[in-house]
Design a protein around this motif. Structure first.
Motif, mmCIF file in Angstrom:
data_model
loop_
_atom_site.group_PDB
_atom_site.id
_atom_site.type_symbol
_atom_site.label_atom_id
_atom_site.label_comp_id
_atom_site.label_asym_id
_atom_site.label_seq_id
_atom_site.Cartn_x
_atom_site.Cartn_y
_atom_site.Cartn_z
ATOM 1 N N GLU A 58 0.880 -1.189 -0.076
ATOM 2 C CA GLU A 58 0.125 0.056 -0.038
ATOM 3 C C GLU A 58 0.644 1.453 -0.028
ATOM 4 O OE1 GLU A 58 -3.179 0.170 -0.284
ATOM 5 O OE2 GLU A 58 -3.593 -2.065 -0.009
ATOM 6 N N ARG A 59 0.476 2.352 -0.772
ATOM 7 C CA ARG A 59 1.230 3.489 -0.765
ATOM 8 C C ARG A 59 1.587 4.031 0.656
ATOM 9 N NH1 ARG A 59 4.329 6.989 -1.380
ATOM 10 N NH2 ARG A 59 4.272 8.717 -3.030
ATOM 11 N N THR A 60 0.610 3.863 1.449
ATOM 12 C CA THR A 60 0.835 4.571 2.918
ATOM 13 C C THR A 60 1.404 3.563 3.943
ATOM 14 O OG1 THR A 60 -1.437 3.730 3.469
ATOM 15 C CG2 THR A 60 -1.108 6.050 2.487
ATOM 16 N N THR A 332 4.365 14.949 -14.230
ATOM 17 C CA THR A 332 4.085 16.175 -14.990
ATOM 18 C C THR A 332 2.594 16.090 -15.392
ATOM 19 O OG1 THR A 332 6.235 16.009 -15.734
ATOM 20 C CG2 THR A 332 4.792 17.361 -16.878
ATOM 21 N N GLY A 333 1.882 17.151 -15.186
ATOM 22 C CA GLY A 333 0.465 17.388 -15.572
ATOM 23 C C GLY A 333 -0.387 16.010 -15.178
ATOM 24 N N GLY A 334 -0.162 15.684 -13.749
ATOM 25 C CA GLY A 334 -1.008 14.523 -13.279
ATOM 26 C C GLY A 334 -0.664 13.283 -13.850
ATOM 27 N N ARG A 335 0.417 13.250 -15.059
ATOM 28 C CA ARG A 335 0.873 11.837 -15.316
ATOM 29 C C ARG A 335 2.300 11.537 -14.756
ATOM 30 N NH1 ARG A 335 -2.697 10.454 -19.391
ATOM 31 N NH2 ARG A 335 -1.082 8.874 -20.150
ATOM 32 N N LEU A 336 2.436 10.223 -14.775
ATOM 33 C CA LEU A 336 3.834 9.642 -14.434
ATOM 34 C C LEU A 336 4.699 9.490 -15.467
ATOM 35 C CD1 LEU A 336 5.910 8.548 -12.080
ATOM 36 C CD2 LEU A 336 4.745 6.258 -12.724
ATOM 37 N N ARG A 360 3.491 -0.999 -13.030
ATOM 38 C CA ARG A 360 3.221 -1.276 -11.666
ATOM 39 C C ARG A 360 3.547 -0.032 -10.863
ATOM 40 N NH1 ARG A 360 6.510 -3.449 -7.555
ATOM 41 N NH2 ARG A 360 5.430 -4.758 -6.038
ATOM 42 N N LEU A 361 4.515 0.500 -11.057
ATOM 43 C CA LEU A 361 4.858 1.960 -10.385
ATOM 44 C C LEU A 361 4.056 2.877 -10.622
ATOM 45 C CD1 LEU A 361 6.877 3.654 -8.885
ATOM 46 C CD2 LEU A 361 7.807 4.178 -10.937
ATOM 47 N N ALA A 362 3.419 3.012 -11.797
ATOM 48 C CA ALA A 362 2.183 4.119 -11.914
ATOM 49 C C ALA A 362 0.777 3.610 -11.149
ATOM 50 C CB ALA A 362 1.751 3.936 -13.295
ATOM 51 N N LEU A 365 1.628 4.698 -7.473
ATOM 52 C CA LEU A 365 1.518 6.160 -7.298
ATOM 53 C C LEU A 365 0.113 6.593 -7.535
ATOM 54 C CD1 LEU A 365 5.088 7.066 -8.593
ATOM 55 C CD2 LEU A 365 4.276 6.805 -6.049
ATOM 56 N N ASN A 366 -0.503 5.864 -8.270
ATOM 57 C CA ASN A 366 -1.946 6.318 -8.746
ATOM 58 C C ASN A 366 -1.818 7.356 -9.900
ATOM 59 O OD1 ASN A 366 -5.135 6.064 -8.618
ATOM 60 N ND2 ASN A 366 -4.979 7.416 -7.140
#
Length: 376
Positions: A58-60, A332-336, A360-362, A365-366
């Motif tokens: 989980e990210r948190t 950048t601009g809401g994109r990874l 998977r990284l994206a 990081l959602n």
């Protein structure tokens, strides 16, 4: 003496780092223990070090383990760098760090900080008294320690140094660790009033156990590898390895005499290599542990692309345990945006595996992904 190629040695180490098969969900503490802590000069890198190894992290998860569950502790450890360590294992690391001689050279303390070892010991003891059941900012801590000790040297240096050099001996002796930030301000507290610690351990037992753990994760390793990882002397590292007796065995890695735990050596020689592709973040423990012999894991004279000035370590593309490139990411601009800079030609199957890791990284990081390959 048994022999290993560097490719097989790297594949074994990747296996031990959960970089071939990821650890199951919920294994954050197990992985942190296996790696001898998560390097945390940048907390985001520590999070991605765990992400690379734990399925469904989980990210948190790291934040929760640090500040809610308190099962991880942020503190200065080997090489005087920041690490996240399992709370229950802190007595082991404190006992080992108590042997660190680099902080016992009075001439250097006087030259750079104007403080004697006697005054430093008094300051460290006072830090422990001040932080008992308290969480304080750096400025609050310095102010109170100066009030109690009258140490002008501590006042002038500890407050100004973002690296916390004067605070590290207190961390090593087990009376200081990090607490949650107050906004953008760093805070400190005392480990034994912040977390539940495991049983105390004597120094000799601690250094033996630390050597076992290092070899379990970073072998095959030379005495130089251990010395650099711990930031000790080569003779000390040799003594630590020798103290394990038959628990360790020599291994020839393409002409370089190294050491492994005896049981691991047999397993490494018999291990059936499996293909693996991972995107490791900056300051990843795998890359840190390989710093002395990294040339053997690179396809050419490319060390400077990975181990950069001022101690910065690049994110790397790891293929079967070998370093085949570097990479970077930015939102950048809401994109990874993920950019891969390979050191070797990337065939279709390898590109697909890299793309899967980037996706998977994206997801972690959602963010929606844009993936680029660069030859620069």
């Amino acid at each position: 003496m048994r022999k290993l190629s560097w490719k097989r040695a790297a594949a074994w180490r990747a296996h031990r780092h959960h970089l071939v098969e990821r650890a199951p969900a919920g294994s954050l503490l197990t992985v942190a223990s296996r790696l001898c802590g998560l390097h945390a000069q940048l907390l985001s890198s520590a999070e991605l070090t765990a992400w690379a190894r734990v399925e469904g992290l989980e990210r948190t998860a790291v934040h929760q383990a640090l500040w809610q569950d308190r099962t991880l502790v942020k503190t200065w450890a080997m090489r005087g760098t920041l690490h996240l360590l399992p709370s229950s294992e802190l007595p082991l690391w404190h006992a080992g760090l108590a042997t660190c001689r680099r902080y016992l050279r009075e001439a250097q303390w006087i030259k750079y900080f104007g403080i004697t070892l006697e005054e430093l010991d008094r300051v460290s003891a006072t830090i422990g008294e001040v932080l008992d059941n308290r969480v304080m900012t750096r400025e609050e801590l310095v102010s109170e320690v100066v009030r109690r000790t009258g140490s002008a040297a501590f006042s002038g240096n500890a407050a100004a140094s973002s690296w916390g050099t004067v605070l590290k001996p207190a961390a090593f002796s087990g009376v200081l660790c990090f607490g949650p930030n107050a906004g953008t301000r760093v805070q400190f507290t005392r480990p034994d009033t912040w977390v539940k610690l495991g049983p105390k351990i004597d120094r000799d037992s601690a250094t033996a156990e630390i050597t076992r753990r290092f070899l379990a994760a970073y072998a095959p390793a030379t005495v130089h590898d251990l010395a650099r990882w711990w930031s000790g002397g080569v003779s000390e590292a040799r003594q630590w390895i020798d103290s394990l007796g038959n628990e360790v065995s020599p291994v020839d890695v393409e002409g370089m005499q190294s050491w492994m735990l005896t049981g691991d050596l047999r397993e490494a020689c018999d291990l059936a290599p499996k293909g693996s592709v991972r995107l490791l973040p900056g300051f990843d423990q795998y890359v840190v542990g390989a710093s002395w012999h990294a040339a053997n894991l690179l396809p050419g004279d490319l060390r400077a692309r990975v181990y950069r000035p001022q101690g910065w370590i690049s994110p790397v593309l790891l293929v079967n345990g070998m370093i085949h490139g570097v990479w970077r990411h930015a939102v950048t601009g809401g994109r990874l945006e993920v950019t891969i800079e390979p050191f070797v030609p990337l065939f279709t199957r390898l590109r697909r595996a890299i793309a899967a890791e980037a996706e998977r990284l994206a997801a972690f990081l959602n963010k929606p992904l844009e993936l680029y390959f660069s030859l620069n």
